[in-house]
Design an enzyme around this catalytic site. Structure first.
Site, short mmCIF file in Angstrom:
data_model
loop_
_atom_site.label_atom_id
_atom_site.label_comp_id
_atom_site.label_asym_id
_atom_site.label_seq_id
_atom_site.Cartn_x
_atom_site.Cartn_y
_atom_site.Cartn_z
N LYS A 162 0.86 -1.19 0.00
CA LYS A 162 0.00 0.00 0.00
C LYS A 162 0.89 1.23 0.00
CE LYS A 162 -3.02 3.08 2.32
NZ LYS A 162 -2.12 4.18 1.84
N GLU A 186 8.87 1.57 11.38
CA GLU A 186 9.93 2.59 11.33
C GLU A 186 9.22 3.91 11.30
OE1 GLU A 186 11.84 5.54 10.17
OE2 GLU A 186 12.16 4.53 8.24
N CYS A 226 13.15 10.85 7.50
CA CYS A 226 12.84 10.44 8.88
C CYS A 226 14.02 10.62 9.81
CB CYS A 226 12.35 9.00 8.90
SG CYS A 226 13.45 7.84 8.07
N GLU A 266 8.88 16.61 15.45
CA GLU A 266 9.40 16.32 14.11
C GLU A 266 8.75 17.30 13.12
OE1 GLU A 266 10.28 12.43 11.38
OE2 GLU A 266 8.32 12.53 12.36
#
Length: 519
Positions: free
Chosen positions: A190, A266, A301, A400
């Site tokens: 996906k 992750e 990331c 973040e």
């Protein structure tokens, strides 16, 4: 040879935009009629409409994957056969490198030069490496008594759903699809709803390479609909996910609410990049610090979004850093000279702008950038942005950002640097610049992160594991550690004397049962 800007714009007019889900070896016929539009982040213009697979369509895709797995056409094939197919797929990706790079740039807004030099070669490498690994993994025999033979074998886990992010769509897909297929599983990929193009093209090329029908499928759609259906499905055996920590937690909840499927995550990061006063080459460290936050528009990331500089060298280092930041100039992603592309979407740009505003409000000192640029293009471009005087309790020092925004903090001692580095809910990556081997060893051991780069930042290879501590995730991508996630470990215990009883003293009695069934 680097192609010219006109070359890439000419290719756009002839480029087919693949927008259909791919199930059981063909473009899927769907029950749901729901669709959504995807856009080019560099222009704001639509690229096409993509279907949203609802629960019925996901059920059909999972059934196709299960049927292929149970047939054994891939799951029971010889390792050498799977290897040959994966190597053919890697070769096809390489043959179609320009097409894939163009689709990636159009869909993500990243510079074409980065897609061609980083994303596509790394995706090829992942497929090829796991292809080569397939026939080099040996099972084990335990050291048991002479009248016992105990085999430890590895089997494919079954049907795997891989849910990948929008920042490196093809590369993240290959990190997950390659080991899952190498292990013999059937896969449902996906892609992120914003960036499905290269995932669909990957499935088409996989079919061309010889992967059997139903073994590799692409299911498009949104997280709340398609992703949720995969997460809760009782016949999906494992989920591997890269994305935000909040969504990672949802997939863990889906697992507990359904069949306790295996989960690998992750997730987010707020990685510290620490520059000690004894750093041998401040110019090199400044270049790496700029690259570590501005590459891919900061949509990484493990971006080094917290720069920790020892106070005695801070002023000199920041001067070098600002010079390097000026080299990242927002431009047309299809111009090979562009060094900074567009952010993924208007809502994401607005989120980054709100975090920049919070930095102003909370008293951080803006050194450069902070503004939207190229607004006339219709795209979503922000300048490289650097804030000094950031404290640990400021929003930009904690959250973040996933954009080209760097927070600079200073420290006096190694202990203080470690304290600041570890003061985060995340623990994905960290950088450390020092010429002292004792400092390198002691500080890297104390920093809570899945990867610590010493005298470099974000260098890596498919041979080493990647993942994080704390709320940066569970499990690892890349290396043989990733391959083991997609396998079940089975012990087969064979005794030459028949069923082993507790009183014979030859086996661990924990799971032994007398023939009578009585204690």
């Amino acid at each position: 040879m680097k192609q010219q800007k006109t070359h890439w714009h000419d290719r756009v007019t002839a480029q087919r935009i693949p927008t259909e889900a791919f199930v059981a070896g063909r473009r899927a016929t769907l029950q749901s009629e729901d669709i959504y539009e995807i856009f080019n982040p560099a222009t704001g213009k639509p690229l096409g409409a993509v279907p949203i697979l609802g629960e019925q369509d996901v059920n059909s895709a999972v059934s196709a994957a299960r049927a292929a797995f149970d047939s054994g056409v891939w799951s029971q094939s010889a390792p050498a056969e799977r290897k040959a197919v994966l190597l053919r797929l890697a070769a096809l990706l390489e043959d179609h490198a320009e097409e894939l790079a163009l689709l990636e740039s159009l869909n993500t807004g990243k510079p074409i030069s980065d897609a061609l030099a980083v994303d596509i070669p790394s995706a090829v490498s992942a497929i090829a490496w796991y292809g080569e690994a397939v026939d080099k993994i040996y099972d084990d025999v335990a050291p048991t008594a002479n009248d016992v033979m105990a085999f430890i074998t590895r089997e494919p886990i079954g049907v795997v759903a891989a849910v990948v992010p929008w920042n490196f769509p093809l590369l993240m897909a290959c990190w997950k699809v390659a080991p899952a297929l190498a292990a013999g599983n059937s896969v449902l990929l996906k892609p992120a709803e914003l960036t499905p193009l290269t995932a669909i093209r990957l499935a088409e090329l996989a079919q061309e390479a010889g992967i059997p029908d139903g073994v590799f499928n692409v299911v498009t759609g949104t997280g709340p609909v398609t992703g949720r259906a995969l997460g809760l499905h009782m016949d999906v055996d494992a989920i591997t996910f890269t994305g935000s920590t909040a969504i990672g937690k949802q997939f863990m909840a889906y697992s507990s609410q359904s069949n306790l499927k295996r989960v690998s995550l992750e997730c987010g990061g707020k990685s510290p990049n620490i520059v000690m006063a004894d750093c041998r080459d401040l110019d090199e460290a400044a270049l790496a610090a700029a690259f570590g936050i501005f590459f891919n528009q900061g949509e990484v990331c493990c971006a080094g979004s917290r720069l920790l500089v020892q106070d005695s060298i801070k002023d000199a280092f920041l001067e070098k850093l600002i010079t390097q930041a000026a080299e990242f100039v927002a431009g047309d992603p299809l111009d090979p000279d562009t060094t900074l592309g567009a952010l993924i979407s208007q809502p994401h740009m607005a989120k980054v702008q709100s975090l920049i505003a919070s930095a102003h409000d909370e008293g951080a000192n803006l050194l450069c950038g902070g503004e939207q640029v190229r607004a006339e293009s219709g795209g979503f471009f922000l300048e490289p942005t650097v804030f000094d005087g950031v404290s640990q309790d400021m929003t930009i020092g904690r959250e973040e950002i996933f954009g080209p925004v760097l927070s600079v903090m200073d420290f006096a001692t190694p202990d203080e640097a470690v304290q600041i580095a570890n003061n985060s809910i995340y623990g994905l990556g960290a950088g450390l610049w020092t010429s002292n081997i004792d400092t390198a060893l002691t500080m890297s051991k104390r920093i809570k992160a899945g990867t610590v780069w010493v005298n470099n930042y974000d260098e890596s290879d498919i041979t080493v594991p990647f993942g994080g501590y704390k709320q940066s995730g569970i499990g690892r991508d890349k290396s043989l550690q990733a391959l083991s996630f997609f396998q079940e470990t089975k012990t087969t215990w064979i005794s030459s004397s028949g069923i082993i009883g507790i009183d014979q003293g030859k086996a661990d009695p924990v799971c032994a049962m007398p023939l009578s069934g009585k204690e």
